[in-house]
Design a protein around this motif. Sequence first.
Motif, PDB file in Angstrom:
ATOM      1  N   VAL A 112      68.009 115.644 -44.209  1.00  0.00           N
ATOM      2  CA  VAL A 112      68.373 114.714 -45.270  1.00  0.00           C
ATOM      3  C   VAL A 112      69.596 113.927 -44.809  1.00  0.00           C
ATOM      4  CG1 VAL A 112      69.064 114.463 -47.678  1.00  0.00           C
ATOM      5  CG2 VAL A 112      67.460 116.262 -47.029  1.00  0.00           C
ATOM      6  N   MET A 113      69.395 112.659 -44.502  1.00  0.00           N
ATOM      7  CA  MET A 113      70.476 111.824 -43.968  1.00  0.00           C
ATOM      8  C   MET A 113      70.498 110.472 -44.665  1.00  0.00           C
ATOM      9  SD  MET A 113      70.256 112.556 -39.870  1.00  0.00           S
ATOM     10  CE  MET A 113      70.289 114.216 -39.207  1.00  0.00           C
ATOM     11  N   ARG A 114      70.346 110.471 -45.975  1.00  0.00           N
ATOM     12  CA  ARG A 114      70.339 109.206 -46.706  1.00  0.00           C
ATOM     13  C   ARG A 114      71.663 108.480 -46.587  1.00  0.00           C
ATOM     14  NH1 ARG A 114      69.229 111.899 -52.336  1.00  0.00           N
ATOM     15  NH2 ARG A 114      70.782 113.251 -51.343  1.00  0.00           N
ATOM     16  N   SER A 115      72.743 109.229 -46.530  1.00  0.00           N
ATOM     17  CA  SER A 115      74.083 108.644 -46.484  1.00  0.00           C
ATOM     18  C   SER A 115      74.912 109.333 -45.417  1.00  0.00           C
ATOM     19  CB  SER A 115      74.768 108.786 -47.852  1.00  0.00           C
ATOM     20  OG  SER A 115      74.731 110.137 -48.292  1.00  0.00           O
ATOM     21  N   VAL A 116      75.468 108.528 -44.511  1.00  0.00           N
ATOM     22  CA  VAL A 116      76.356 109.025 -43.459  1.00  0.00           C
ATOM     23  C   VAL A 116      77.698 108.333 -43.666  1.00  0.00           C
ATOM     24  CG1 VAL A 116      76.736 109.226 -40.982  1.00  0.00           C
ATOM     25  CG2 VAL A 116      74.406 109.350 -41.895  1.00  0.00           C
ATOM     26  N   PHE A 117      78.654 109.071 -44.218  1.00  0.00           N
ATOM     27  CA  PHE A 117      79.921 108.480 -44.651  1.00  0.00           C
ATOM     28  C   PHE A 117      81.019 108.727 -43.628  1.00  0.00           C
ATOM     29  CE2 PHE A 117      83.838 108.074 -47.052  1.00  0.00           C
ATOM     30  CZ  PHE A 117      83.591 106.960 -47.854  1.00  0.00           C
ATOM     31  N   TYR A 118      81.639 107.643 -43.174  1.00  0.00           N
ATOM     32  CA  TYR A 118      82.659 107.738 -42.129  1.00  0.00           C
ATOM     33  C   TYR A 118      84.070 107.863 -42.711  1.00  0.00           C
ATOM     34  CZ  TYR A 118      79.618 106.669 -38.129  1.00  0.00           C
ATOM     35  OH  TYR A 118      78.674 106.730 -37.134  1.00  0.00           O
ATOM     36  N   ILE A 119      84.846 108.783 -42.125  1.00  0.00           N
ATOM     37  CA  ILE A 119      86.246 108.978 -42.505  1.00  0.00           C
ATOM     38  C   ILE A 119      87.099 108.980 -41.240  1.00  0.00           C
ATOM     39  CG2 ILE A 119      87.917 110.627 -43.442  1.00  0.00           C
ATOM     40  CD1 ILE A 119      85.808 111.610 -45.357  1.00  0.00           C
ATOM     41  N   PRO A 120      88.140 108.143 -41.180  1.00  0.00           N
ATOM     42  CA  PRO A 120      89.043 108.180 -40.011  1.00  0.00           C
ATOM     43  C   PRO A 120      89.659 109.568 -39.858  1.00  0.00           C
ATOM     44  CG  PRO A 120      89.445 106.227 -41.354  1.00  0.00           C
ATOM     45  CD  PRO A 120      88.531 107.112 -42.146  1.00  0.00           C
ATOM     46  N   ALA A 121      89.555 110.135 -38.681  1.00  0.00           N
ATOM     47  CA  ALA A 121      89.983 111.523 -38.488  1.00  0.00           C
ATOM     48  C   ALA A 121      91.493 111.701 -38.498  1.00  0.00           C
ATOM     49  CB  ALA A 121      89.407 112.064 -37.181  1.00  0.00           C
ATOM     50  N   ASN A 122      92.243 110.615 -38.476  1.00  0.00           N
ATOM     51  CA  ASN A 122      93.708 110.736 -38.515  1.00  0.00           C
ATOM     52  C   ASN A 122      94.263 110.461 -39.904  1.00  0.00           C
ATOM     53  OD1 ASN A 122      93.089 107.977 -38.428  1.00  0.00           O
ATOM     54  ND2 ASN A 122      95.038 107.470 -37.433  1.00  0.00           N
ATOM     55  N   SER A 123      93.377 110.294 -40.899  1.00  0.00           N
ATOM     56  CA  SER A 123      93.825 109.989 -42.256  1.00  0.00           C
ATOM     57  C   SER A 123      93.829 111.248 -43.118  1.00  0.00           C
ATOM     58  CB  SER A 123      92.919 108.927 -42.895  1.00  0.00           C
ATOM     59  OG  SER A 123      93.255 108.738 -44.260  1.00  0.00           O
ATOM     60  N   GLU A 124      95.006 111.824 -43.336  1.00  0.00           N
ATOM     61  CA  GLU A 124      95.109 113.023 -44.163  1.00  0.00           C
ATOM     62  C   GLU A 124      94.624 112.752 -45.580  1.00  0.00           C
ATOM     63  OE1 GLU A 124      98.894 114.945 -44.068  1.00  0.00           O
ATOM     64  OE2 GLU A 124      99.228 114.503 -41.945  1.00  0.00           O
ATOM     65  N   LYS A 125      94.938 111.576 -46.095  1.00  0.00           N
ATOM     66  CA  LYS A 125      94.556 111.223 -47.465  1.00  0.00           C
ATOM     67  C   LYS A 125      93.043 111.213 -47.625  1.00  0.00           C
ATOM     68  CE  LYS A 125      95.028 107.574 -50.944  1.00  0.00           C
ATOM     69  NZ  LYS A 125      95.615 106.225 -51.246  1.00  0.00           N
ATOM     70  N   MET A 126      92.341 110.573 -46.694  1.00  0.00           N
ATOM     71  CA  MET A 126      90.888 110.467 -46.820  1.00  0.00           C
ATOM     72  C   MET A 126      90.194 111.792 -46.532  1.00  0.00           C
ATOM     73  SD  MET A 126      89.937 106.657 -45.426  1.00  0.00           S
ATOM     74  CE  MET A 126      88.279 106.831 -46.089  1.00  0.00           C
ATOM     75  N   ILE A 127      90.704 112.555 -45.574  1.00  0.00           N
ATOM     76  CA  ILE A 127      90.106 113.861 -45.286  1.00  0.00           C
ATOM     77  C   ILE A 127      90.266 114.792 -46.481  1.00  0.00           C
ATOM     78  CG2 ILE A 127      90.328 115.951 -43.881  1.00  0.00           C
ATOM     79  CD1 ILE A 127      90.901 114.191 -41.484  1.00  0.00           C
ATOM     80  N   SER A 128      91.397 114.683 -47.182  1.00  0.00           N
ATOM     81  CA  SER A 128      91.624 115.541 -48.346  1.00  0.00           C
ATOM     82  C   SER A 128      90.606 115.269 -49.457  1.00  0.00           C
ATOM     83  CB  SER A 128      93.038 115.331 -48.899  1.00  0.00           C
ATOM     84  OG  SER A 128      93.180 114.050 -49.494  1.00  0.00           O
ATOM     85  N   LYS A 129      90.011 114.070 -49.444  1.00  0.00           N
ATOM     86  CA  LYS A 129      89.019 113.704 -50.461  1.00  0.00           C
ATOM     87  C   LYS A 129      87.591 113.981 -50.012  1.00  0.00           C
ATOM     88  CE  LYS A 129      91.847 109.969 -52.433  1.00  0.00           C
ATOM     89  NZ  LYS A 129      91.906 108.508 -52.723  1.00  0.00           N
ATOM     90  N   ALA A 130      87.405 114.425 -48.769  1.00  0.00           N
ATOM     91  CA  ALA A 130      86.067 114.599 -48.206  1.00  0.00           C
ATOM     92  C   ALA A 130      85.135 115.437 -49.089  1.00  0.00           C
ATOM     93  CB  ALA A 130      86.160 115.194 -46.804  1.00  0.00           C
ATOM     94  N   PRO A 131      85.591 116.576 -49.639  1.00  0.00           N
ATOM     95  CA  PRO A 131      84.671 117.387 -50.448  1.00  0.00           C
ATOM     96  C   PRO A 131      84.197 116.686 -51.723  1.00  0.00           C
ATOM     97  CG  PRO A 131      86.538 118.700 -49.716  1.00  0.00           C
ATOM     98  CD  PRO A 131      86.880 117.269 -49.423  1.00  0.00           C
ATOM     99  N   THR A 132      84.916 115.675 -52.173  1.00  0.00           N
ATOM    100  CA  THR A 132      84.524 114.967 -53.399  1.00  0.00           C
ATOM    101  C   THR A 132      83.529 113.846 -53.129  1.00  0.00           C
ATOM    102  OG1 THR A 132      86.282 113.273 -53.308  1.00  0.00           O
ATOM    103  CG2 THR A 132      86.840 115.411 -54.273  1.00  0.00           C
ATOM    104  N   ILE A 133      83.269 113.560 -51.879  1.00  0.00           N
ATOM    105  CA  ILE A 133      82.356 112.471 -51.512  1.00  0.00           C
ATOM    106  C   ILE A 133      80.938 113.039 -51.394  1.00  0.00           C
ATOM    107  CG2 ILE A 133      81.781 110.759 -49.742  1.00  0.00           C
ATOM    108  CD1 ILE A 133      84.800 110.717 -49.068  1.00  0.00           C
ATOM    109  N   ALA A 134      80.045 112.568 -52.237  1.00  0.00           N
ATOM    110  CA  ALA A 134      78.706 113.153 -52.356  1.00  0.00           C
ATOM    111  C   ALA A 134      77.727 112.598 -51.335  1.00  0.00           C
ATOM    112  CB  ALA A 134      78.168 112.938 -53.760  1.00  0.00           C
ATOM    113  N   ALA A 135      78.159 112.472 -50.095  1.00  0.00           N
ATOM    114  CA  ALA A 135      77.287 111.987 -49.031  1.00  0.00           C
ATOM    115  C   ALA A 135      76.548 113.143 -48.385  1.00  0.00           C
ATOM    116  CB  ALA A 135      78.107 111.238 -47.981  1.00  0.00           C
ATOM    117  N   ASP A 136      75.373 112.862 -47.846  1.00  0.00           N
ATOM    118  CA  ASP A 136      74.617 113.905 -47.155  1.00  0.00           C
ATOM    119  C   ASP A 136      75.355 114.365 -45.906  1.00  0.00           C
ATOM    120  OD1 ASP A 136      72.660 113.630 -49.068  1.00  0.00           O
ATOM    121  OD2 ASP A 136      71.429 112.283 -47.862  1.00  0.00           O
ATOM    122  N   ILE A 137      75.973 113.412 -45.201  1.00  0.00           N
ATOM    123  CA  ILE A 137      76.739 113.725 -44.002  1.00  0.00           C
ATOM    124  C   ILE A 137      78.125 113.106 -44.094  1.00  0.00           C
ATOM    125  CG2 ILE A 137      76.918 113.387 -41.498  1.00  0.00           C
ATOM    126  CD1 ILE A 137      73.922 113.425 -41.321  1.00  0.00           C
TER     127      ILE A 137
END
Length: 298
Positions: A3-28
Motif C-alpha cells: 500500500v503506497m498511495r501516499s509517500v510523504f517526504y520529511i527533511p531529515a534535519n528538521s526536528e519540528k517536522m520529524i516530531s510531527k511524523a506520527p500524526t501524518i496519515a501517509a502510507d509511507i
Amino acid sequence: MTVMRSVFYIPANSEKMISKAPTIAADIITLDLEDSVPPAEKGRAREMVRQNLKFAGSRGSAVYVRINNWETQMTNDDLEAIVDEGLSGVCLTKCGEPDHVIRLDWKLEELERRRGLRVGSVAIQLLIETAKGVMSAYPSACASKRVNSLLFGAVDYTKDMRVNLTNEGQEQYYARAHVPVAARAAGCIAIDSAFLAFKDTEAFEKSTRFGRQLGYEGRILIHPSQIELAHKIFMPSIEDVEWAKGVVKVFEEEGIAKGSAAVSFQGKMVDTPVYDNARSILATMDEIASFEAKRKQA
C-alpha cells in the motif's frame, strides 16, 4: 507492504517536522537525506534518522529513507547510519543503471547480517529522475528482488532535459508514461512525482487522476493537505468494488465450477483476465483495510 498511495517526504534535519511524523496519515513516511538537507547538515540528519526510525512509524506508517546516490560518495555513510530496526526501505536517488542497484543490494545485505536483521527486510525504491534513469528503469528494477517500486522525479528530470517544469506536465509525458510501464513489467509499483503547487487542489487532482490512468498507484507528497485526496484517487471506488465482487462470484459459480472460461455479467463477457482484474481490486481493498486497521490500533 504494497500500500503506497501516499509517500510523504520529511527533511531529515528538521526536528519540528520529524516530531510531527506520527500524526501524518501517509502510507509511507520518507525521511530525506538528499536534496532537502544541505551538505553541512548531512551528519546531524543521519543521526536524527537513526534515532527516530521507530518513532516516525509509531502510528503504522512504513518508514523509508531517501539516500544520496553513489556518485555523491555519501551513500555508504548514509547506509551505515540508518540501517536499523524500524527501517522498512531506502529510496535510491537518481538511479541511472542496474549496477547502482546491485551495489545497494549487496551493502544492505552486509549491514543486515552485521546488525542481526532479517536478510531482505530492507526494501528498495528507485527514484527515476534523469534521462539515463528513464532509459534504464526496467533493467534497474530487475537488478534486485528488494526493489518494490519505481518513483518518477519530475523536478530533476526536467532539469536534466533542460526544459521548464510546468503544472500541465506536457514536457514530462514520455518519461512519466514510461516509468509505470517499466514498473509493471518488473512486477513493481509505480509512484508518481511530487506536485509542487500544493495549494492548487484542482490542478493537483487533475494531475493525480491522469497519473492514475497512466498506471501509477501512489504519489510523492510534500504537504499533508494532499494525503486525503491521494488516498481517494488511489483506491478502488465503491462501484469498482461492488463490480469486482459480482464478477468473482459469477465467474467462480458459473464459470470455474462448470468448466467454462467465459461467462456473462451485466451484459458483458467475463473471461479469465477480467476475473483476475476483479480479484486484484478486492486484494487491494483488503490490503488497504488491513493497513488502516493497523493505524487505528497504533
